[in-house]
Design a protein around this motif. Sequence first.
Motif, PDB file in Angstrom:
ATOM      1  N   ASP A 257       1.838  -6.078   3.476  1.00 48.24           N
ATOM      2  CA  ASP A 257       3.185  -6.611   3.677  1.00 48.24           C
ATOM      3  C   ASP A 257       4.265  -5.545   3.529  1.00 48.24           C
ATOM      4  OD1 ASP A 257       2.444  -9.480   3.790  1.00 48.24           O
ATOM      5  OD2 ASP A 257       1.738  -9.088   1.757  1.00 48.24           O
ATOM      6  N   ALA A 258       3.994  -4.530   2.711  1.00 48.67           N
ATOM      7  CA  ALA A 258       5.067  -3.584   2.381  1.00 48.67           C
ATOM      8  C   ALA A 258       4.476  -2.227   1.976  1.00 48.67           C
ATOM      9  CB  ALA A 258       5.905  -4.153   1.234  1.00 48.67           C
ATOM     10  N   MET A 259       5.370  -1.246   1.785  1.00 43.17           N
ATOM     11  CA  MET A 259       4.940   0.120   1.446  1.00 43.17           C
ATOM     12  C   MET A 259       5.479   0.531   0.082  1.00 43.17           C
ATOM     13  SD  MET A 259       5.614   1.863   5.129  1.00 43.17           S
ATOM     14  CE  MET A 259       6.940   0.803   5.634  1.00 43.17           C
ATOM     15  N   TRP A 260       4.697   1.314  -0.616  1.00 37.22           N
ATOM     16  CA  TRP A 260       5.081   1.822  -1.937  1.00 37.22           C
ATOM     17  C   TRP A 260       5.236   3.331  -1.821  1.00 37.22           C
ATOM     18  CZ3 TRP A 260       6.731   1.488  -6.752  1.00 37.22           C
ATOM     19  CH2 TRP A 260       6.213   2.277  -7.786  1.00 37.22           C
ATOM     20  N   ILE A 261       6.422   3.836  -2.128  1.00 32.62           N
ATOM     21  CA  ILE A 261       6.609   5.288  -2.088  1.00 32.62           C
ATOM     22  C   ILE A 261       6.335   5.793  -3.501  1.00 32.62           C
ATOM     23  CG2 ILE A 261       8.065   7.199  -1.316  1.00 32.62           C
ATOM     24  CD1 ILE A 261       7.912   5.162   0.867  1.00 32.62           C
ATOM     25  N   SER A 262       5.066   6.061  -3.730  1.00 31.11           N
ATOM     26  CA  SER A 262       4.585   6.471  -5.051  1.00 31.11           C
ATOM     27  C   SER A 262       5.124   7.842  -5.436  1.00 31.11           C
ATOM     28  CB  SER A 262       3.053   6.519  -4.970  1.00 31.11           C
ATOM     29  OG  SER A 262       2.513   7.426  -5.879  1.00 31.11           O
ATOM     30  N   SER A 263       5.580   7.980  -6.685  1.00 31.62           N
ATOM     31  CA  SER A 263       6.021   9.320  -7.113  1.00 31.62           C
ATOM     32  C   SER A 263       4.810  10.247  -7.191  1.00 31.62           C
ATOM     33  CB  SER A 263       6.723   9.249  -8.468  1.00 31.62           C
ATOM     34  OG  SER A 263       5.813   8.890  -9.480  1.00 31.62           O
ATOM     35  N   LEU A 264       3.668   9.674  -7.604  1.00 33.23           N
ATOM     36  CA  LEU A 264       2.456  10.500  -7.722  1.00 33.23           C
ATOM     37  C   LEU A 264       2.065  11.058  -6.352  1.00 33.23           C
ATOM     38  CD1 LEU A 264      -0.060  11.552  -9.254  1.00 33.23           C
ATOM     39  CD2 LEU A 264      -1.162   9.370  -8.763  1.00 33.23           C
ATOM     40  N   CYS A 265       1.956  10.176  -5.356  1.00 35.51           N
ATOM     41  CA  CYS A 265       1.449  10.631  -4.057  1.00 35.51           C
ATOM     42  C   CYS A 265       2.483  11.432  -3.275  1.00 35.51           C
ATOM     43  CB  CYS A 265       0.946   9.449  -3.249  1.00 35.51           C
ATOM     44  SG  CYS A 265      -0.387   8.602  -4.097  1.00 35.51           S
ATOM     45  N   ASP A 266       3.762  11.095  -3.444  1.00 36.30           N
ATOM     46  CA  ASP A 266       4.814  11.876  -2.783  1.00 36.30           C
ATOM     47  C   ASP A 266       4.797  13.296  -3.372  1.00 36.30           C
ATOM     48  OD1 ASP A 266       6.918  12.445  -1.114  1.00 36.30           O
ATOM     49  OD2 ASP A 266       8.408  11.223  -2.159  1.00 36.30           O
ATOM     50  N   SER A 267       4.643  13.387  -4.686  1.00 39.86           N
ATOM     51  CA  SER A 267       4.587  14.708  -5.333  1.00 39.86           C
ATOM     52  C   SER A 267       3.322  15.451  -4.920  1.00 39.86           C
ATOM     53  CB  SER A 267       4.593  14.571  -6.869  1.00 39.86           C
ATOM     54  OG  SER A 267       5.700  13.825  -7.304  1.00 39.86           O
TER      55      SER A 267
ATOM     56  N   LEU B  31       0.853  -1.199   0.000  1.00 34.87           N
ATOM     57  CA  LEU B  31       0.000   0.000   0.000  1.00 34.87           C
ATOM     58  C   LEU B  31       0.886   1.245   0.000  1.00 34.87           C
ATOM     59  CD1 LEU B  31      -2.989   1.032   0.226  1.00 34.87           C
ATOM     60  CD2 LEU B  31      -2.669   1.033   2.700  1.00 34.87           C
ATOM     61  N   GLU B  32       0.385   2.273  -0.650  1.00 27.56           N
ATOM     62  CA  GLU B  32       1.128   3.539  -0.767  1.00 27.56           C
ATOM     63  C   GLU B  32       1.300   4.245   0.573  1.00 27.56           C
ATOM     64  OE1 GLU B  32       0.743   7.775  -0.465  1.00 27.56           O
ATOM     65  OE2 GLU B  32      -1.153   6.788  -0.931  1.00 27.56           O
ATOM     66  N   ALA B  33       2.475   4.820   0.785  1.00 28.44           N
ATOM     67  CA  ALA B  33       2.692   5.685   1.948  1.00 28.44           C
ATOM     68  C   ALA B  33       3.521   6.885   1.493  1.00 28.44           C
ATOM     69  CB  ALA B  33       3.433   4.935   3.048  1.00 28.44           C
ATOM     70  N   HIS B  34       3.235   8.056   2.050  1.00 35.96           N
ATOM     71  CA  HIS B  34       3.997   9.247   1.628  1.00 35.96           C
ATOM     72  C   HIS B  34       4.368  10.129   2.822  1.00 35.96           C
ATOM     73  CE1 HIS B  34      -0.316  10.307   1.496  1.00 35.96           C
ATOM     74  NE2 HIS B  34       0.113  11.396   2.105  1.00 35.96           N
ATOM     75  N   SER B  35       4.177   9.592   4.039  1.00 34.49           N
ATOM     76  CA  SER B  35       4.490  10.362   5.255  1.00 34.49           C
ATOM     77  C   SER B  35       4.584   9.386   6.414  1.00 34.49           C
ATOM     78  CB  SER B  35       3.349  11.352   5.534  1.00 34.49           C
ATOM     79  OG  SER B  35       2.151  10.627   5.740  1.00 34.49           O
TER      80      SER B  35
ATOM     81  N   SER C  61       1.521  15.197  -2.283  1.00 34.26           N
ATOM     82  CA  SER C  61       1.514  15.658  -0.890  1.00 34.26           C
ATOM     83  C   SER C  61       2.334  16.939  -0.737  1.00 34.26           C
ATOM     84  CB  SER C  61       2.039  14.563   0.042  1.00 34.26           C
ATOM     85  OG  SER C  61       3.425  14.438  -0.121  1.00 34.26           O
ATOM     86  N   LYS C  62       3.175  17.213  -1.727  1.00 31.04           N
ATOM     87  CA  LYS C  62       3.944  18.465  -1.714  1.00 31.04           C
ATOM     88  C   LYS C  62       3.326  19.482  -2.670  1.00 31.04           C
ATOM     89  CE  LYS C  62       8.193  16.097  -0.425  1.00 31.04           C
ATOM     90  NZ  LYS C  62       7.542  14.933   0.165  1.00 31.04           N
ATOM     91  N   GLY C  63       2.147  19.157  -3.193  1.00 30.28           N
ATOM     92  CA  GLY C  63       1.458  20.083  -4.097  1.00 30.28           C
ATOM     93  C   GLY C  63       2.132  20.220  -5.444  1.00 30.28           C
ATOM     94  N   LYS C  64       2.866  19.163  -5.855  1.00 31.64           N
ATOM     95  CA  LYS C  64       3.634  19.238  -7.116  1.00 31.64           C
ATOM     96  C   LYS C  64       3.137  18.191  -8.109  1.00 31.64           C
ATOM     97  CE  LYS C  64       6.851  22.258  -5.788  1.00 31.64           C
ATOM     98  NZ  LYS C  64       7.978  21.910  -4.946  1.00 31.64           N
ATOM     99  N   PRO C  65       3.326  18.457  -9.420  1.00 33.26           N
ATOM    100  CA  PRO C  65       2.949  17.449 -10.414  1.00 33.26           C
ATOM    101  C   PRO C  65       3.937  16.284 -10.422  1.00 33.26           C
ATOM    102  CG  PRO C  65       3.973  19.319 -11.508  1.00 33.26           C
ATOM    103  CD  PRO C  65       3.877  19.684 -10.056  1.00 33.26           C
TER     104      PRO C  65
END
Length: 431
Positions: free
Chosen positions: A187-197, A161-165, A199-203
């Motif tokens: 089982d594990a975490m996905w550091i998505s480029s979409l969600c990480d971006s 599952l995705e995590a960004h924080s 969460s910072k208000g970036k594309p």
Amino acid sequence: MKTVYTCFCTDVIHDGHLNIIKEAKKRGKVIVGCLSDEALIRYNKFPTISQEERIKLYKDIDGVEEVVIQNNMLYDDVIPIIQPDYVVHGDNWLNGPERAIRDNVEELLKVYGGELVDIPYTRNEKVKKIDVQLREKLAMPEYRRKRLRQLISIAPVVKVLEAHSGLTGLIVEKTVIEHDGKLDQFDAMWISSLCDSLSKGKPDIELVDMTSRFRTIDDIMEVTTKPIIFDGDTGGLTEHFVYTVRTLERMGVSAVIIEDKKGLKKNSLFGTEVEQTQATIEEFCEKIAAGKKAQLTDDFMIIARIESLILEKGMEDALKRSRAFVRAGADGIMIHSRKKDPAEILEFCDRFREEDKVTPIVVVPSSFNTITEEELIKHGVNIVIYANQLTRSAFPAMQQTAEDILKYHRAKEVDDRLMPINNIITLINEL
Ligand code: SPV
Ligand code: MG
């Protein structure tokens, strides 16, 4: 002589376990169940020692007559066979999701008149410290890093599952549900480029730089133990990618997934609506090979993501790329699609598996979301990533709250939807 059964799922024996054995021994011959690796990982007690070492550990406890393997968190495979007169367990399973296990044991004992004994859970500083030490051990880079490969070899499918924080990391780490009498979790975490971006208000165009992405990983690592798969976008320049591999590996990340695109990367779910360029097979193979050469441990994985279906280049192109990328050293293949129908993904998996039985396959069912994990397993999929659902559920909820506070000029109207203040201030325990 009466028989007493207790199941252990620990890598370290502390006063609590010794007390259970003492209480069990008072009632008869003690048989200890050793929960198998497969069952343990579903139970968030990821083993730090092997099943064989655990068996030996339990056998060596004074008072233990026999150790058997228990293959499931529920006791169905042992109780009807052993038919112990007693099952003993710490009373910590009276509440929370573990209650389902206790109910299961009660049912099994009822069949032939066995008795369940809840032993008061031993709570002291020493026991608490051992629990914390075990958790911290799992968070160490050398343990966390190898855990993904271990999961792939043990679990029927690795659920990510995705995590960004830190907070979303905690959701992935701690969410356990009981359903149909079984416990389950990610089982594990996905550091998505979409969600990480986001969460910072970036594309999602590789604008958030690596230093910032590493910072996100670090925030998550501070408060979790589960393995991490990093969305490495295109991997950037090969000359830069080799440094990224070293850093991720050192941090304890288990895998990086890089996609075979070049130039300005846009999110795959745009498909052909925006201009995106696929790298040539030669270019991408060179990047994979350079990454593999740079990595220092055997644990770390570089997974090649194929964008041929997204960019409508066809199945043959996707398959051709998969063969080349594996030959170049890729430790896994991620195949992506933005179709609602999973047919093309399944065709790829079937054809890939005809030729290659071992290389792990990763899928991200955001668009083709009707397919179940069970069906994906049948087509040879090893890792399923839920890439953005946490962010997509949180954003509309937050936006609605913001709109309603503006509308009513106070917060009372939104309060029913909110977590009580007392719960939010106690959500995170202090040390
Ligand atoms: C991401 O989560 O950033 C991904 C998956 O790369 S997708 O958004 O489907 O491209
Ligand atoms: Mg991405």
